[in-house]
Design an enzyme around this catalytic site. Structure first.
Site, short mmCIF file in Angstrom:
data_model
loop_
_atom_site.label_atom_id
_atom_site.label_comp_id
_atom_site.label_asym_id
_atom_site.label_seq_id
_atom_site.Cartn_x
_atom_site.Cartn_y
_atom_site.Cartn_z
N VAL A 11 0.84 -1.21 0.00
CA VAL A 11 0.00 0.00 0.00
C VAL A 11 0.87 1.25 0.00
O VAL A 11 0.69 2.16 -0.83
CB VAL A 11 -0.93 0.01 1.23
CG1 VAL A 11 -1.64 1.34 1.37
CG2 VAL A 11 -1.94 -1.12 1.13
N ASP A 30 10.62 3.63 6.23
CA ASP A 30 10.34 2.24 6.59
C ASP A 30 11.46 1.74 7.50
O ASP A 30 12.59 2.23 7.44
CB ASP A 30 10.27 1.37 5.30
CG ASP A 30 9.50 0.07 5.50
OD1 ASP A 30 8.45 -0.10 4.89
OD2 ASP A 30 9.98 -0.75 6.32
N THR A 82 -1.49 -4.99 9.93
CA THR A 82 -2.43 -5.21 11.05
C THR A 82 -2.85 -6.68 11.02
O THR A 82 -3.92 -7.02 10.52
CB THR A 82 -3.67 -4.31 10.91
OG1 THR A 82 -4.13 -4.37 9.55
CG2 THR A 82 -3.35 -2.88 11.28
N THR A 117 -5.88 -1.19 7.91
CA THR A 117 -7.20 -1.74 8.21
C THR A 117 -7.26 -2.05 9.70
O THR A 117 -6.49 -2.89 10.17
CB THR A 117 -7.45 -3.01 7.40
OG1 THR A 117 -7.28 -2.72 6.01
CG2 THR A 117 -8.85 -3.55 7.64
N CYS A 256 -5.59 -10.22 4.34
CA CYS A 256 -6.73 -9.32 4.58
C CYS A 256 -8.04 -10.05 4.77
O CYS A 256 -8.64 -9.97 5.84
CB CYS A 256 -6.83 -8.33 3.43
SG CYS A 256 -5.46 -7.17 3.51
N ARG A 336 2.00 -14.39 1.50
CA ARG A 336 1.63 -14.23 2.92
C ARG A 336 0.35 -15.02 3.16
O ARG A 336 -0.74 -14.56 2.93
CB ARG A 336 1.39 -12.75 3.24
CG ARG A 336 2.67 -11.96 3.32
CD ARG A 336 2.40 -10.52 3.62
NE ARG A 336 1.72 -9.83 2.52
CZ ARG A 336 1.44 -8.52 2.57
NH1 ARG A 336 1.75 -7.82 3.65
NH2 ARG A 336 0.86 -7.93 1.55
N1 LIG Z 1 -1.72 -5.35 0.48
C1 LIG Z 1 -2.93 -4.98 0.10
O1 LIG Z 1 -3.39 -5.33 -0.99
C2 LIG Z 1 -3.78 -4.15 1.00
C3 LIG Z 1 -3.42 -3.92 2.34
N2 LIG Z 1 -4.24 -3.16 3.11
C4 LIG Z 1 -3.88 -2.85 4.51
O2 LIG Z 1 -2.76 -1.95 4.49
C5 LIG Z 1 -1.93 -2.19 5.62
C6 LIG Z 1 -0.52 -2.45 5.13
O3 LIG Z 1 -0.56 -3.59 4.34
P1 LIG Z 1 0.58 -3.90 3.26
O4 LIG Z 1 1.04 -2.66 2.60
O5 LIG Z 1 0.10 -5.03 2.43
O6 LIG Z 1 1.75 -4.43 4.23
P2 LIG Z 1 3.24 -4.80 3.81
O7 LIG Z 1 3.69 -5.86 4.76
O8 LIG Z 1 3.34 -5.02 2.34
O9 LIG Z 1 4.04 -3.44 4.11
C7 LIG Z 1 4.13 -2.93 5.41
C8 LIG Z 1 5.45 -2.16 5.51
O10 LIG Z 1 5.49 -1.55 6.78
C9 LIG Z 1 6.81 -1.65 7.27
N3 LIG Z 1 6.77 -1.49 8.72
C10 LIG Z 1 6.44 -2.41 9.65
N4 LIG Z 1 6.51 -1.85 10.88
C11 LIG Z 1 6.86 -0.55 10.70
C12 LIG Z 1 7.09 0.56 11.58
N5 LIG Z 1 6.94 0.43 12.89
N6 LIG Z 1 7.45 1.76 11.03
C13 LIG Z 1 7.58 1.88 9.70
N7 LIG Z 1 7.39 0.89 8.81
C14 LIG Z 1 7.04 -0.32 9.32
C15 LIG Z 1 7.30 -3.00 6.80
O11 LIG Z 1 8.72 -3.04 6.80
C16 LIG Z 1 6.69 -3.05 5.40
O12 LIG Z 1 7.57 -2.53 4.45
C17 LIG Z 1 -2.57 -3.35 6.38
O13 LIG Z 1 -3.40 -2.83 7.38
C18 LIG Z 1 -3.43 -4.03 5.31
O14 LIG Z 1 -4.53 -4.70 5.89
C19 LIG Z 1 -5.43 -2.64 2.64
C20 LIG Z 1 -5.80 -2.86 1.33
C21 LIG Z 1 -5.00 -3.60 0.43
C1 LIG Z 2 -13.79 -6.57 -0.65
C2 LIG Z 2 -12.62 -6.83 -1.56
O1 LIG Z 2 -12.76 -7.13 -2.71
N1 LIG Z 2 -11.38 -6.70 -0.96
C3 LIG Z 2 -10.20 -6.92 -1.77
C4 LIG Z 2 -9.32 -7.92 -1.02
O2 LIG Z 2 -8.31 -8.24 -1.90
P1 LIG Z 2 -7.40 -9.58 -1.71
O3 LIG Z 2 -6.08 -9.22 -2.28
O4 LIG Z 2 -7.48 -10.08 -0.33
O5 LIG Z 2 -7.99 -10.65 -2.74
P2 LIG Z 2 -9.40 -11.37 -2.91
O6 LIG Z 2 -9.71 -11.36 -4.36
O7 LIG Z 2 -10.41 -10.85 -1.99
O8 LIG Z 2 -9.01 -12.89 -2.50
C5 LIG Z 2 -8.77 -13.24 -1.17
C6 LIG Z 2 -8.64 -14.76 -1.16
O9 LIG Z 2 -9.90 -15.37 -1.46
C7 LIG Z 2 -9.76 -16.25 -2.57
N2 LIG Z 2 -11.01 -16.17 -3.35
C8 LIG Z 2 -11.41 -14.98 -3.87
C9 LIG Z 2 -12.60 -14.91 -4.56
C10 LIG Z 2 -13.38 -16.08 -4.73
O10 LIG Z 2 -14.44 -16.08 -5.38
N3 LIG Z 2 -12.93 -17.26 -4.20
C11 LIG Z 2 -11.76 -17.32 -3.50
O11 LIG Z 2 -11.36 -18.42 -3.06
C12 LIG Z 2 -8.55 -15.76 -3.33
O12 LIG Z 2 -7.95 -16.82 -4.04
C13 LIG Z 2 -7.65 -15.28 -2.19
O13 LIG Z 2 -6.94 -16.36 -1.65
O14 LIG Z 2 -8.79 -7.36 0.18
C14 LIG Z 2 -8.00 -6.18 -0.04
C15 LIG Z 2 -7.43 -5.75 1.30
O15 LIG Z 2 -8.16 -5.20 2.12
O16 LIG Z 2 -6.22 -6.04 1.46
C16 LIG Z 2 -8.90 -5.11 -0.66
O17 LIG Z 2 -8.19 -3.90 -0.82
C17 LIG Z 2 -9.42 -5.62 -1.97
O18 LIG Z 2 -10.27 -4.64 -2.55
#
Ligand SMILES: NC(=O)C1=CN([C@@H]2O[C@H](COP(=O)(O)OP(=O)(O)OC[C@H]3O[C@@H](n4cnc5c(N)ncnc54)[C@H](O)[C@@H]3O)[C@@H](O)[C@H]2O)C=CC1
Ligand SMILES: CC(=O)N[C@@H]1[C@@H](OP(=O)(O)OP(=O)(O)OC[C@H]2O[C@@H](n3ccc(=O)[nH]c3=O)[C@H](O)[C@@H]2O)O[C@H](C(=O)O)[C@@H](O)[C@@H]1O
Length: 433
Positions: A11, A30, A82, A117, A256, A336
Site C-alpha cells: 500500500v 520504513d 495489522t 485496516t 486481509c 503471505r
Molecule cells: N496489500 C494490500 O493489498 C492491502 C493492504 N491493506 C492494509 O494496508 C496495511 C498495510 O498492508 P501492506 O502494505 O500489504 O503491508 P506490507 O507488509 O506489504 O508493508 C508494510 C510495511 O510496513 C513496514 N513497517 C512495519 N513496521 C513498521 C514501523 N513500525 N514503522 C515503519 N514501517 C514499518 C514494513 O517493513 C513493510 O515494508 C494493512 O493494514 C493491510 O490490511 C489494505 C488494502 C490492500
Molecule cells: C472486498 C474486496 O474485494 N477486498 C479486496 C481484497 O483483496 P485480496 O487481495 O485479499 O484478494 P481477494 O480477491 O479478496 O481474495 C482473497 C482470497 O480469497 C480467494 N477467493 C477470492 C474470490 C473467490 O471467489 N474465491 C476465492 O477463493 C482468493 O484466491 C484469495 O486467496 O482485500 C484487499 C485488502 O483489504 O487487502 C482489498 O483492498 C481488496 O479490494
C-alpha cells in the site's frame, strides 16, 4: 506540501509514488533498511531514465530509515501491517509502534493519517494516544488525525488511481483538507461521515467477501457428498441470473480477507452483540485446507488399490505432490498465507513430500514461507501428483490429461481452482473441490 509515508509495502510504496507523481515532495520511511536501499536505487534509476512525458513528476520520493526525516512533513500517512494474534485477536502493536515513531517527529499543524485496516474505534482509541504521548502535543489543538482505508486489489487492474478512497477525520475542516489531498491521487474520494464509519466499512467490505466465498465453499464441499450434483453445473445455471454473486470455491488466503473479519468481530462482541455469521464464515473457509487433505488422501488410497498395494500404511509414503500456484491469489507473487503452510504440513504428516511450482514466486520466497523446494517446471518435479491451488493466467492452458502426462503412473491430479475438466484417460485419479 511535504508528505511523509510510513510503511512502504504493497500500500505505502505506490501511495508515495503517486503523491510524488502528482508533484508533491514525498519522504518514504520504513524500518526495513534493505527495502529502503532497493527503493532508493530504483528511484535513482527512474530519475535518471525518466521519460519526457512524465516531466510533471517532481523528484522521486526520498526513501529513508531515519525517522527524523519526517520532522518537517505537513501530512504523515501510515500504512503498516495489522495482523491477528494466534488466537485471532486484533494485533495493533505495529500501528502503535508506527504511531510512536510519527509522534516523536510530530510538529504543530501536522496531520497524521492512518490507512491500515483496523477495527472501528482504533484510530481514536489506539493511534491518537500514542501520537499524543510521544509528541506531548494535543489532538485538535496542536495536530490533527485522519483515517483513509485502502482498497487496492493486487493482481487486478484495481489500483489507487481507479478506486474510490474513503476519507475521514475528527473535524469537517481536516476531512475537507484530506479529501482535497487524496483527490490528487485517488480515482475518487468518498467523504465518510466519521472515522469510525470508514474503519468499520473497510472491515465490513472484506467480511462480506469472506462470507460470500464461505457460502460457495460450503455448497461445493456439500456437492462432493451428492454424486449426482455438480456444483460447477449449478453455478453455471445460477450465474445466468442477473444478480447472482459470482464467487469461486477455494482457499481463502492473504493478509486481509482471512484477517479483517476478526477486527470487526472483536468490536461487535466487545459490545455484547452477535457476529456469528462472520465467525461461521471463517470456520468454513479455514476448513477447506483439511478438506483438500482428505481429497488427496482419498486419491492416494485409490492409487494404492490400482497399484494392488495391500499394506494399508504405505498409501502415500515418499510420493511427491507438486503444488501448482503458491501465491495467495492469481497473478500475484504474495505468499503471505497461513493456510498453505498448514496444508503442506498436513501433506508431510501423511508421509507425502510437497514441492512447489509458481511462475510468480521466487523459489527463495517459497522456501522462506513454506519450507518448500520449488521447481521452474512441472516436468522437473518428478512428482506423483499435482495439486492445482492458484489459477494464475499462465495456467490457463492446463488440462488434467496434460498435467498427468508429467507425473509418474498412475497419476493423481487434484484441482482446487475449478479450472480443470474431468480427465479423458481412465487411469488418471482425479479429484476436485
Ligand atoms: N496489500 C494490500 O493489498 C492491502 C493492504 N491493506 C492494509 O494496508 C496495511 C498495510 O498492508 P501492506 O502494505 O500489504 O503491508 P506490507 O507488509 O506489504 O508493508 C508494510 C510495511 O510496513 C513496514 N513497517 C512495519 N513496521 C513498521 C514501523 N513500525 N514503522 C515503519 N514501517 C514499518 C514494513 O517493513 C513493510 O515494508 C494493512 O493494514 C493491510 O490490511 C489494505 C488494502 C490492500
Ligand atoms: C472486498 C474486496 O474485494 N477486498 C479486496 C481484497 O483483496 P485480496 O487481495 O485479499 O484478494 P481477494 O480477491 O479478496 O481474495 C482473497 C482470497 O480469497 C480467494 N477467493 C477470492 C474470490 C473467490 O471467489 N474465491 C476465492 O477463493 C482468493 O484466491 C484469495 O486467496 O482485500 C484487499 C485488502 O483489504 O487487502 C482489498 O483492498 C481488496 O479490494
Amino acid at each position: 506540501m511535504h508528505i511523509g509515508v510510513v510503511g512502504l509495502g504493497y500500500v505505502g510504496q505506490p501511495l508515495a509514488a503517486a503523491f510524488s507523481d502528482a508533484g508533491f515532495r514525498v519522504t518514504g520511511y520504513d524500518i526495513d533498511e534493505q527495502k529502503i536501499e532497493t527503493l532508493g536505487r530504483e528511484a535513482l534509476v527512474a530519475a535518471v531514465t525518466n521519460i519526457p512525458e512524465t516531466t510533471h513528476r517532481s523528484d522521486p520520493p526520498a526513501y529513508t530509515s531515519d525517522p527524523t526525516q519526517l520532522g518537517d512533513c505537513d501530512v504523515i500517512i501510515t500504512s503498516v501491517p495489522t495482523p491477528v494474534t494466534a488466537d485471532r485477536k486484533p494485533d495493533l502493536s505495529i500501528v502503535r509502534a508506527a504511531g510512536r515513531t510519527i509522534g516523536e517527529q510530530l510538529t504543530p499543524g501536522t496531520i497524521a493519517v492512518l490507512e491500515s485496516t483496523v477495527n472501528p474505534g482504533a484510530t481514536r482509541e489506539e493511534f491518537v494516544p500514542v501520537l499524543e504521548e510521544a509528541s506531548g502535543l494535543v489532538l485538535g489543538e496542536d495536530f490533527d488525525v485522519g483515517y483513509s482505508p485502502e482498497r487496492i486489489d493486487p493482481g487486478t487492474d484495481r489500483s489507487l488511481q481507479n478506486t474510490v478512497k474513503p476519507v475521514s477525520a475528527f473535524t469537517d475542516d481536516v476531512r475537507g483538507t484530506l479529501a482535497d489531498l487524496y483527490g490528487n491521487v485517488a480515482g475518487d474520494v468518498y467523504l465518510a461521515p466519521s472515522v469510525e464509519s470508514a474503519e468499520a466499512a473497510k472491515c465490513l467490505e472484506n467480511a462480506q467477501r469472506d462470507l460470500n466465498i464461505a457460502f460457495i465453499n460450503q455448497f461445493a464441499m456439500a456437492c462432493q457428498g451428492i454424486d449426482w450434483l455438480d456444483y460447477e453445473d449449478v453455478l453455471g445455471v445460477a450465474e445466468s441470473k442477473w444478480n447472482f454473486q459470482r464467487y469461486r470455491p477455494g482457499l481463502v488466503e492473504g493478509h486481509c480477507i482471512p484477517v479483517d473479519p476478526y477486527y470487526l468481530i472483536d468490536t461487535i462482541e466487545r459490545y455484547g452483540e452477535s457476529a456469528s455469521l462472520m465467525r461461521e464464515a471463517r470456520v468454513v473457509n479455514e476448513s477447506v485446507a483439511d478438506y483438500i487433505l482428505e481429497l488427496v488422501a482419498d486419491a492416494f488410497d485409490e492409487r494404492r488399490e490400482q497399484d494392488g498395494v495391500d499394506d494399508g500404511d504405505a498409501t502415500t509414503t515418499g510420493h511427491r505432490v507438486l503444488a501448482c500456484g503458491l501465491a495467495y491469489k492469481p497473478n500475484t507473487a504474495d505468499v503471505r498465507s497461513t493456510i498453505k503452510r498448514r496444508l503442506f504440513d498436513g501433506l508431510r504428516e501423511a508421509s507425502l513430500e510437497p514441492v512447489g511450482y509458481d511462475p510468480h514466486v521466487e523459489p527463495e520466497a517459497a522456501a522462506g514461507a513454506f519450507d518448500l523446494e520449488c521447481y521452474s517446471s512441472i516436468e522437473q518435479s518428478d512428482a506423483s501428483a499435482v495439486l492445482l491451488l492458484t489459477n494464475h493466467d499462465e495456467f490457463a492452458d492446463f488440462t488434467t490429461d496434460g498435467l498427468a502426462a508429467s507425473l509418474s503412473e498412475p497419476p493423481v491430479v487434484v484441482d482446487i481452482t475449478g479450472h480443470l475438466e474431468e480427465p479423458t484417460r481412465s487411469d488418471i485419479i482425479f479429484r476436485r473441490l
